[in-house]
Design a protein around this motif. Structure first.
Motif, mmCIF file in Angstrom:
data_model
loop_
_atom_site.group_PDB
_atom_site.id
_atom_site.type_symbol
_atom_site.label_atom_id
_atom_site.label_comp_id
_atom_site.label_asym_id
_atom_site.label_seq_id
_atom_site.Cartn_x
_atom_site.Cartn_y
_atom_site.Cartn_z
ATOM 1 N N ASP A 60 68.076 7.289 23.668
ATOM 2 C CA ASP A 60 69.835 6.766 23.816
ATOM 3 C C ASP A 60 70.215 8.150 24.723
ATOM 4 O OD1 ASP A 60 72.262 5.797 24.012
ATOM 5 O OD2 ASP A 60 73.227 6.614 21.814
ATOM 6 N N GLU A 61 70.353 7.626 26.662
ATOM 7 C CA GLU A 61 70.964 8.130 27.482
ATOM 8 C C GLU A 61 71.411 7.336 28.614
ATOM 9 O OE1 GLU A 61 69.650 9.094 30.083
ATOM 10 O OE2 GLU A 61 68.732 7.322 30.242
ATOM 11 N N ARG A 62 71.883 7.617 29.554
ATOM 12 C CA ARG A 62 72.734 7.368 30.597
ATOM 13 C C ARG A 62 73.249 8.102 31.577
ATOM 14 N NH1 ARG A 62 72.931 1.927 31.339
ATOM 15 N NH2 ARG A 62 72.805 1.328 33.222
ATOM 16 N N THR A 72 76.709 9.624 32.428
ATOM 17 C CA THR A 72 77.941 8.560 31.539
ATOM 18 C C THR A 72 77.271 9.315 30.175
ATOM 19 O OG1 THR A 72 76.745 6.842 31.691
ATOM 20 C CG2 THR A 72 78.146 7.553 33.274
ATOM 21 N N ARG A 73 76.292 9.306 29.632
ATOM 22 C CA ARG A 73 76.149 8.791 27.955
ATOM 23 C C ARG A 73 74.936 10.330 27.852
ATOM 24 N NH1 ARG A 73 74.000 3.878 26.171
ATOM 25 N NH2 ARG A 73 75.726 3.146 26.989
ATOM 26 N N PRO A 74 75.283 10.728 26.611
ATOM 27 C CA PRO A 74 74.403 12.480 26.959
ATOM 28 C C PRO A 74 73.566 12.103 26.495
ATOM 29 C CG PRO A 74 76.665 13.413 26.723
ATOM 30 C CD PRO A 74 76.759 11.722 26.372
ATOM 31 N N LEU A 75 72.269 13.209 26.661
ATOM 32 C CA LEU A 75 71.233 12.313 25.567
ATOM 33 C C LEU A 75 70.823 12.557 24.257
ATOM 34 C CD1 LEU A 75 67.933 11.928 25.573
ATOM 35 C CD2 LEU A 75 67.465 14.657 26.053
ATOM 36 N N ASP A 76 70.443 11.978 23.643
ATOM 37 C CA ASP A 76 70.893 11.727 21.660
ATOM 38 C C ASP A 76 69.680 12.839 21.577
ATOM 39 O OD1 ASP A 76 70.950 11.743 19.854
ATOM 40 O OD2 ASP A 76 70.365 9.789 19.248
ATOM 41 N N ALA A 107 65.560 17.807 29.420
ATOM 42 C CA ALA A 107 65.262 18.286 28.312
ATOM 43 C C ALA A 107 64.733 17.466 27.564
ATOM 44 C CB ALA A 107 66.817 17.448 28.445
ATOM 45 N N CYS A 108 64.196 16.253 27.834
ATOM 46 C CA CYS A 108 62.879 15.692 27.155
ATOM 47 C C CYS A 108 62.006 16.047 26.812
ATOM 48 C CB CYS A 108 62.535 13.707 28.048
ATOM 49 S SG CYS A 108 64.035 13.001 27.161
ATOM 50 N N GLU A 110 68.101 13.041 18.361
ATOM 51 C CA GLU A 110 67.619 12.667 17.359
ATOM 52 C C GLU A 110 67.195 11.160 17.915
ATOM 53 O OE1 GLU A 110 66.305 11.719 13.732
ATOM 54 O OE2 GLU A 110 67.387 13.559 14.630
ATOM 55 N N SER A 111 67.107 10.894 18.831
ATOM 56 C CA SER A 111 66.390 9.538 19.445
ATOM 57 C C SER A 111 65.098 9.660 20.265
ATOM 58 C CB SER A 111 67.751 8.102 20.020
ATOM 59 O OG SER A 111 67.613 9.320 21.480
ATOM 60 N N LEU A 112 65.072 10.424 20.687
ATOM 61 C CA LEU A 112 64.106 11.403 20.994
ATOM 62 C C LEU A 112 62.715 11.515 19.858
ATOM 63 C CD1 LEU A 112 62.081 11.841 23.203
ATOM 64 C CD2 LEU A 112 63.371 14.409 23.924
ATOM 65 N N SER A 113 63.558 12.218 19.201
ATOM 66 C CA SER A 113 62.099 12.988 18.259
ATOM 67 C C SER A 113 62.003 11.529 17.241
ATOM 68 C CB SER A 113 62.919 13.359 16.994
ATOM 69 O OG SER A 113 63.610 14.732 17.343
ATOM 70 N N ARG A 114 63.324 10.348 17.022
ATOM 71 C CA ARG A 114 62.640 9.145 16.469
ATOM 72 C C ARG A 114 61.292 8.635 17.208
ATOM 73 N NH1 ARG A 114 67.776 8.073 15.514
ATOM 74 N NH2 ARG A 114 67.889 6.814 17.168
#
Length: 691
Positions: free
Chosen positions: A134-136, A144-148, A183-184, A150-154
């Motif tokens: 989840d990011e954009r 426009t949308r910060p990196l989540d 960041a990823c 937790e979505s990366l960890s999943r």
């Protein structure tokens, strides 16, 4: 008696499909070559075997040969073969939410837009290992949308469960703002330190989502296989006495260290063939021409490269086994035509040649290793241009009887003709394919091949060059006596090179000159810093700047070389000239867009100065007279055969004739004249073209 080398020397090693070629060039320009069988199961052993063979031939210990080596350069197709053989790493992909299928959707492009039947190659990363975060970042590079996290960890937990060996990070618009990709990368490195990570903003920071993800995926696919091999080879060589780090040839024709290429191993996909650039540049000086087209014909393929006005044609659009790779590369057009190319007759009674080949094992029928299909090498043997016996220092044996039997069974009898006519037809059809390949890189790009000299590289190139050049109207043929080790020789003449690219996305006419200069200054600083760290002073650094330009509304760009300061009028004129040459027209006052800024930063190594010899007098004596098929006008006739080792600078040979060298055989057509230059290379003046 072994030759005495003058230290320091350079060593180039090219790992091919059949042979591993090694060239040593010492400080005085003396050259020594060695060939050993390639070991596909472990290329390292093939390289070390070639080094050991060269040391024995030079009466040196391996430690002595390596200790006095100032530069050891290696070129290999291991990256390409990893992709072709489907032996790459198990890759996982991290993409922006909603874009994980870009790799499979592709662009719908095909080499032949009218042929929709061939299936696409398998997607390297199946959908279960393509996961979204989840990011954009928008088209202006704004978040426009910060990196989540937790979505990366999943996603990482899923990829671990799937056994992924490498992870690709390719997020939308990261070529404009790579903060989320970085960041990823940091989070993956913390949570999964043993996995290989390929980040698109580092591997291919370009506009074009599909090209970026495809290139980065290939990088991740080959990295866990290629990098450990290179590091192990580097350590083995250093353990045997090499004092300097191993250097690798990149697809751009330049060389870098193992650790530098480890950051982007995808740059090795044309490592072997791209080394020919160094050979072409060296031969340009020897031949006295800056307009050359090189055909390098080996056992399985023909690689065609063009030099125009001293510049090697470059591209950033590669196709590797159906996968798109976008990296700076020497423009090499390859066709499946070589000495091992198989011929036959189809159900309609038509002769075909290629693209399938016999490979190193079993090889052509004349090898006697179990091959039953007739090949181009078998045809040359039947025509008398090759003879039965040992070649390549005894590594292969040719048997004319086996060649004749294969051609009789698979070509002559089905066509109802004799063996000579069948073999001649195979050669003519093969040479027609080579001619079309040359036209692809010349005529289709607006260049007349009549302005160029055709250079014959590879073990088989000199057997076909005169006929192909005559059909093209080329002004002559140049054959290096080291044609059979062309790429290994080129490695010893290569410079260090680093490529940088920065997206721009602006109109040419409205570009701010100060901002433009600042952007290139930043790229220049990166290039100079990298080369300075490698020991290159200011006088040994060359910076080559380019822009990727296109008209508004068009998809593909044209690279245009520029000089500073920024001059939009000069840039427009250069773009319109290139556009007109390619397409036959241009748009006067059309709006031109700058897509990318490019910099090629080269560290210039001292040029290898080859030994020149004084001209010798007298006419050369042939080593034998052989019954050879010349062409359809002259048929079979007695032809003089010369040993290349016996020919001296200044001597000439009138065709038809054959010259047998250590690594190649030169066929001189009827009416052609071959001359030996001071470097013992061969220049062929062609008779007038025949209908």
């Amino acid at each position: 008696m072994a030759a005495v080398l003058r230290p320091p020397w350079r060593i180039g090693v090219d790992v091919g499909g059949t042979f591993t070629d090694l060239v040593v060039i010492d400080a005085a320009g003396a050259i020594h070559i060695a060939k050993s069988p390639t070991t596909p199961a472990d290329p390292t052993e093939g390289v070390l075997a070639a080094v050991a063979l060269a040391a024995r031939q030079l009466d040196l210990p391996v430690t002595g040969l390596l200790r006095d080596c100032a530069l050891f350069i290696h070129g290999s197709t291991i990256a390409t073969n990893t992709v072709l053989g489907g032996k790459g790493a198990k890759v996982g992909l991290i993409a922006t939410q909603g874009f994980r299928d870009t790799l499979e959707i592709r662009r719908g492009l095909r080499a032949d837009s009218w042929d929709h039947r061939p299936p696409w190659p398998d997607v390297i990363v199946p959908r279960k290992r393509r996961l979204a975060v989840d990011e954009r970042v928008d088209r202006r590079g704004m978040v426009t949308r910060p990196l989540d996290p937790e979505s990366l960890s999943r996603a990482l937990r899923t990829l671990k469960g799937e056994g992924a060996e490498a992870v690709v990070i390719c997020l939308l618009n990261s070529f404009l703002n790579d903060s989320h990709e970085r960041a990823c990368h940091e989070l993956i490195a913390r949570e999964w330190p043993d996995v290989w990570i390929s980040r698109s903003s580092q591997v291919a920071p370009i506009m074009g989502e599909y090209e970026r993800v495809s290139t980065t995926t290939i990088d991740a696919c080959v990295a866990p296989r290629v990098v450990p091999y290179l590091r192990a080879l580097d350590e083995r060589l250093r353990g045997l006495g090499l004092l300097r780090r191993l250097a690798l040839v990149q697809s751009n024709g330049g060389i870098v260290s193992v650790e530098q290429v480890a950051a982007r191993p995808v740059t090795l996909v044309l490592s072997g063939p791209a080394a020919g650039v160094g050979a072409i540049r060296s031969l340009s000086r020897a031949a006295g021409s800056s307009d050359l087209i090189c055909i390098e014909i080996g056992g399985t393929s023909c690689d065609v490269t063009m030099m125009q006005a001293g510049e090697i044609a470059m591209t950033d659009q590669l196709d590797v086994a159906g996968y798109h790779v976008n990296i700076p590369s020497v423009e090499i057009h390859t066709i499946g035509t070589g000495g091992g190319t198989i011929a036959g007759v189809d159900r309609g009674g038509m002769l075909w040649v290629g693209p399938h080949g016999a490979g190193a094992r079993p090889g052509p029928a004349c090898y006697g290793l179990g091959g039953e299909e007739p090949t181009v090498t078998d045809a040359q043997l039947v025509l008398g241009r090759l003879k039965s016996g040992s070649y390549a220092g005894g590594l292969i044996l040719l048997d004319e009887r086996r060649a004749a039997e294969a051609i009789e069974r698979r070509v002559a009898r089905p066509l109802g003709i004799d063996n000579t006519a069948a073999a001649a037809g195979m050669i003519r059809l093969m040479e027609q394919k080579v001619r079309h390949a040359v036209e692809r890189v010349s005529i289709e790009r607006g260049y007349d091949p009549a302005r160029f000299t055709l250079v014959a590289g590879g073990g088989a190139g000199a057997m076909h060059a005169a006929a192909v050049a005559r059909a093209l109207g080329c002004r002559g043929v140049y054959v290096p006596r080291l044609a059979g080790v062309f790429c290994a020789f080129g490695m010893c003449n290569s410079d260090v090179r680093h490529d940088y690219v920065q997206s721009w996305l602006g109109d040419l006419d409205t570009t701010d000159a100060q901002r433009f200069a600042a952007a290139f200054a930043a790229l220049d600083a990166k290039g100079r810093a990298m080369l300075e760290a490698e020991g290159f002073g200011p006088n040994r650094v060359a910076l080559h700047r380019l822009l990727d330009l296109k008209y508004t509304g068009q998809q593909w760009t044209i690279p245009v070389a520029i000089t500073l300061p920024f001059d939009p009028r000069a840039i427009r004129a250069a773009f319109e000239e290139s556009y007109s040459r390619l397409y036959g027209h241009h748009q006067p006052d059309g709006n031109i867009e700058i897509i990318n800024l490019r910099l090629a930063a080269s560290g210039l190594l001292p040029a290898v100065e080859l030994m020149a010899e004084a001209a010798a007098g007298g006419a050369p004596a042939p080593s034998e007279i052989r019954n050879v098929y010349v062409d359809e006008h002259h048929g079979r006739r007695p032809v003089r055969v010369y040993a290349g080792a016996d020919l001296r600078p200044g001597q000439s040979v009138a065709g038809p004739a054959i010259v047998e060298e250590a690594t190649t055989t030169v066929v001189v057509g009827a009416g052609d004249v071959l001359s030996v230059d001071p470097y013992r290379n061969y220049a062929i003046a062609l008779a007038e073209a025949r209908p």
